[in-house]
Design an enzyme around this catalytic site. Structure first.
Site, PDB file in Angstrom:
ATOM      1  N   SER A 137      -2.790   3.914  17.223  1.00 25.10           N
ATOM      2  CA  SER A 137      -2.160   3.204  18.342  1.00 25.10           C
ATOM      3  C   SER A 137      -2.402   4.010  19.603  1.00 25.10           C
ATOM      4  CB  SER A 137      -0.653   3.093  18.107  1.00 25.10           C
ATOM      5  OG  SER A 137      -0.027   2.611  19.283  1.00 25.10           O
TER       6      SER A 137
ATOM      7  N   TYR B 210       7.433   7.222  15.333  1.00 29.77           N
ATOM      8  CA  TYR B 210       6.261   6.344  15.162  1.00 29.77           C
ATOM      9  C   TYR B 210       5.045   6.978  15.839  1.00 29.77           C
ATOM     10  CZ  TYR B 210       3.276   2.242  16.204  1.00 29.77           C
ATOM     11  OH  TYR B 210       2.225   1.367  16.358  1.00 29.77           O
ATOM     12  N   ALA B 211       5.231   7.435  17.076  1.00 30.56           N
ATOM     13  CA  ALA B 211       4.126   8.033  17.842  1.00 30.56           C
ATOM     14  C   ALA B 211       3.593   9.273  17.132  1.00 30.56           C
ATOM     15  CB  ALA B 211       4.585   8.382  19.257  1.00 30.56           C
ATOM     16  N   ALA B 212       4.496  10.060  16.540  1.00 30.35           N
ATOM     17  CA  ALA B 212       4.059  11.285  15.856  1.00 30.35           C
ATOM     18  C   ALA B 212       3.185  10.949  14.651  1.00 30.35           C
ATOM     19  CB  ALA B 212       5.279  12.102  15.419  1.00 30.35           C
TER      20      ALA B 212
ATOM     21  N   VAL C  55       0.807  -1.230   0.000  1.00 28.83           N
ATOM     22  CA  VAL C  55       0.000   0.000   0.000  1.00 28.83           C
ATOM     23  C   VAL C  55       0.839   1.278   0.000  1.00 28.83           C
ATOM     24  CG1 VAL C  55      -2.120  -0.923   1.026  1.00 28.83           C
ATOM     25  CG2 VAL C  55      -0.303  -0.064   2.524  1.00 28.83           C
TER      26      VAL C  55
ATOM     27  N   ASN D 274      -5.514  -0.479   7.966  1.00 21.98           N
ATOM     28  CA  ASN D 274      -4.914  -1.221   9.081  1.00 21.98           C
ATOM     29  C   ASN D 274      -3.389  -1.231   9.045  1.00 21.98           C
ATOM     30  OD1 ASN D 274      -4.670  -3.468  11.175  1.00 21.98           O
ATOM     31  ND2 ASN D 274      -3.869  -4.481   9.347  1.00 21.98           N
TER      32      ASN D 274
ATOM     33  N   LYS E 241       1.428   8.189  14.231  1.00 20.80           N
ATOM     34  CA  LYS E 241       0.162   7.649  14.738  1.00 20.80           C
ATOM     35  C   LYS E 241      -0.738   8.799  15.232  1.00 20.80           C
ATOM     36  CE  LYS E 241       0.359   3.149  14.123  1.00 20.80           C
ATOM     37  NZ  LYS E 241      -0.565   2.517  13.160  1.00 20.80           N
TER      38      LYS E 241
HETATM   39  N1  NAD Z   1      -0.011  -5.245  17.716  1.00 27.54           N
HETATM   40  C1  NAD Z   1       0.040  -4.194  18.513  1.00 27.54           C
HETATM   41  O1  NAD Z   1       0.425  -4.266  19.707  1.00 27.54           O
HETATM   42  C2  NAD Z   1      -0.397  -2.839  18.002  1.00 27.54           C
HETATM   43  C3  NAD Z   1      -0.510  -1.805  18.931  1.00 27.54           C
HETATM   44  C4  NAD Z   1      -0.902  -0.553  18.489  1.00 27.54           C
HETATM   45  C5  NAD Z   1      -1.201  -0.354  17.148  1.00 27.54           C
HETATM   46  N2  NAD Z   1      -1.076  -1.387  16.267  1.00 27.54           N
HETATM   47  C6  NAD Z   1      -1.393  -1.120  14.865  1.00 27.54           C
HETATM   48  O2  NAD Z   1      -2.297  -2.095  14.374  1.00 27.54           O
HETATM   49  C7  NAD Z   1      -2.089  -2.295  12.980  1.00 27.54           C
HETATM   50  C8  NAD Z   1      -1.901  -3.778  12.706  1.00 27.54           C
HETATM   51  O3  NAD Z   1      -0.841  -4.239  13.517  1.00 27.54           O
HETATM   52  P1  NAD Z   1      -0.479  -5.779  13.697  1.00 27.54           P
HETATM   53  O4  NAD Z   1       0.242  -5.872  14.979  1.00 27.54           O
HETATM   54  O5  NAD Z   1      -1.665  -6.619  13.419  1.00 27.54           O
HETATM   55  O6  NAD Z   1       0.590  -5.933  12.503  1.00 27.54           O
HETATM   56  P2  NAD Z   1       1.247  -7.226  11.815  1.00 27.54           P
HETATM   57  O7  NAD Z   1       2.570  -6.753  11.297  1.00 27.54           O
HETATM   58  O8  NAD Z   1       1.212  -8.392  12.729  1.00 27.54           O
HETATM   59  O9  NAD Z   1       0.271  -7.466  10.579  1.00 27.54           O
HETATM   60  C9  NAD Z   1       0.212  -6.478   9.564  1.00 27.54           C
HETATM   61  C10 NAD Z   1       0.022  -7.133   8.206  1.00 27.54           C
HETATM   62  O10 NAD Z   1       0.127  -6.097   7.222  1.00 27.54           O
HETATM   63  C11 NAD Z   1       1.029  -6.497   6.191  1.00 27.54           C
HETATM   64  N3  NAD Z   1       1.679  -5.292   5.671  1.00 27.54           N
HETATM   65  C12 NAD Z   1       2.659  -4.553   6.271  1.00 27.54           C
HETATM   66  N4  NAD Z   1       3.027  -3.528   5.492  1.00 27.54           N
HETATM   67  C13 NAD Z   1       2.250  -3.611   4.375  1.00 27.54           C
HETATM   68  C14 NAD Z   1       2.171  -2.830   3.204  1.00 27.54           C
HETATM   69  N5  NAD Z   1       2.978  -1.779   3.017  1.00 27.54           N
HETATM   70  N6  NAD Z   1       1.257  -3.172   2.245  1.00 27.54           N
HETATM   71  C15 NAD Z   1       0.445  -4.254   2.434  1.00 27.54           C
HETATM   72  N7  NAD Z   1       0.497  -5.043   3.506  1.00 27.54           N
HETATM   73  C16 NAD Z   1       1.383  -4.719   4.482  1.00 27.54           C
HETATM   74  C17 NAD Z   1       2.013  -7.415   6.889  1.00 27.54           C
HETATM   75  O11 NAD Z   1       2.645  -8.306   5.961  1.00 27.54           O
HETATM   76  C18 NAD Z   1       1.098  -8.149   7.867  1.00 27.54           C
HETATM   77  O12 NAD Z   1       0.519  -9.294   7.282  1.00 27.54           O
HETATM   78  C19 NAD Z   1      -0.893  -1.424  12.617  1.00 27.54           C
HETATM   79  O13 NAD Z   1      -1.327  -0.186  12.125  1.00 27.54           O
HETATM   80  C20 NAD Z   1      -0.193  -1.231  13.948  1.00 27.54           C
HETATM   81  O14 NAD Z   1       0.590  -0.062  13.999  1.00 27.54           O
HETATM   82  C21 NAD Z   1      -0.684  -2.623  16.665  1.00 27.54           C
END
Ligand code: NAD
Length: 278
Positions: A145, A158-160, A64, A90, A162
């Site tokens: 986040s 990262y925080a900025a 993306v 996402n 988000k």
């Molecule tokens: N897991 C946490 O603790 C947490 C906490 C706060 C926020 N988040 C946010 O939640 C969202 C999902 O996190 P997660 O932990 O499920 O992530 P993850 O990395 O486990 O899963 C994300 C998926 O997206 C795919 N992906 C990554 N970059 C991509 C791109 N450029 N194009 C297409 N696909 C792509 C990855 O291959 C993966 O399958 C993110 O925005 C993350 O910042 C997660």
């Protein structure tokens, strides 16, 4: 009451983690899914899971952060489904970059920008014409986040980005409100996914403390996040726009408060180190 029968939903990064749980939850609620996932193995896996569950799904392997891919994705969704009811932005990643702000390179800042904020602009802009085709009742939910609302030392950039998702969400919500298209976000606390593999990150000797770090006694599961996303995208949230839903087991409310090993609430440190393996 949450029924997405006949609705078209796009989830970015839907191969694993929060995106995967969200795609599956929308599928269970009757939606047809479009998923973009950059890893072939994860795309194959989610395609199989959705189709195995009888969900009509278009799973695309793509990145993306690439604008040509995003433009093609919009064309393909339009051609196959004739519009879009729900966009879930996402994709996001801290890229394992954990360092003091003054040590961050320009390249690291650019990479964090591309994967945490820039694609939210380009994907959303590309999908607005498709959402307009479905009109009032369609919506956008982005995944920010809790760290867009609270400090994360060694993660200032990262925080900025988000936090930037919040500003974008509020302003876009106002711009689209007259058309009945809603724009919201969820802000997850630490959630067990491949990106944040809690059981690998937390040293075994600290695991017994997990139940006292977060008021509700556990870290998040991807399904916790999917629940919030489905709610925000549903008609139950029909008058909610420009809002942030903190899905955090009470962590933001607690601030620095947690329970010690005896169950006593405290806001002073009783363990040494950060409790992590990195
Ligand atoms: N897991 C946490 O603790 C947490 C906490 C706060 C926020 N988040 C946010 O939640 C969202 C999902 O996190 P997660 O932990 O499920 O992530 P993850 O990395 O486990 O899963 C994300 C998926 O997206 C795919 N992906 C990554 N970059 C991509 C791109 N450029 N194009 C297409 N696909 C792509 C990855 O291959 C993966 O399958 C993110 O925005 C993350 O910042 C997660």
């Amino acid at each position: 009451m949450i029924d997405f029968s006949g609705k078209i939903v796009l989830v970015t990064g839907g191969g694993v983690g929060i995106g995967r749980a969200t795609a599956e939850a929308f599928g269970k609620a009757g939606a047809k899914l479009a998923v973009i996932e950059k890893r072939q193995d994860r795309a194959d896996d989610v395609r199989q899971a959705l189709e195995g569950a009888g969900v009509e799904a278009m799973v695309v392997v793509g990145d993306v952060t690439d604008s040509a891919t995003v433009a093609r994705l919009a064309e393909d969704i339009d051609a196959r489904f004739g519009g879009l009811d729900v966009l879930v932005n996402n994709v996001g990643d801290f890229l394992m970059i954990a360092k003091r702000f003054w040590d961050m390179t320009d390249d690291e800042i650019e990479r964090l920008y591309a994967v945490n904020l820039r694609h939210i602009f380009s994907v959303t802009r590309a999908m607005i014409p498709l959402l307009r085709k479905k009109g009032a009742g369609s919506s956008i939910v982005s995944v920010s986040s809790i760290e867009g609302f609270r400090a994360i030392p060694n993660g200032a950039v990262y925080a900025a980005f988000k936090a930037g998702v919040t500003g974008f969400t509020k302003s876009l919500a106002v711009e689209l409100a007259p058309e009945g298209i809603r724009v919201n976000l969820i802000a997850p606390e630490t959630t067990d996914t491949p990106q944040v593999a809690i059981w690998k990150m937390i040293a075994p000797e600290h695991r017994e403390h997990i139940k006292s770090w977060i008021p509700m006694g556990r870290f998040g599961e991807p399904e916790d996040m999917a629940g919030g996303i489905l709610f925000l995208a549903s008609s139950l949230a029909g008058w909610i726009t420009g809002t942030s839903l903190h899905i955090d087991g009470g962590a933001l409310a607690a601030g620095g408060w947690y329970r010690d090993v005896n169950g006593t609430w405290t806001n002073v440190p009783v363990i040494t180190g950060n409790g992590m393996n990195f």
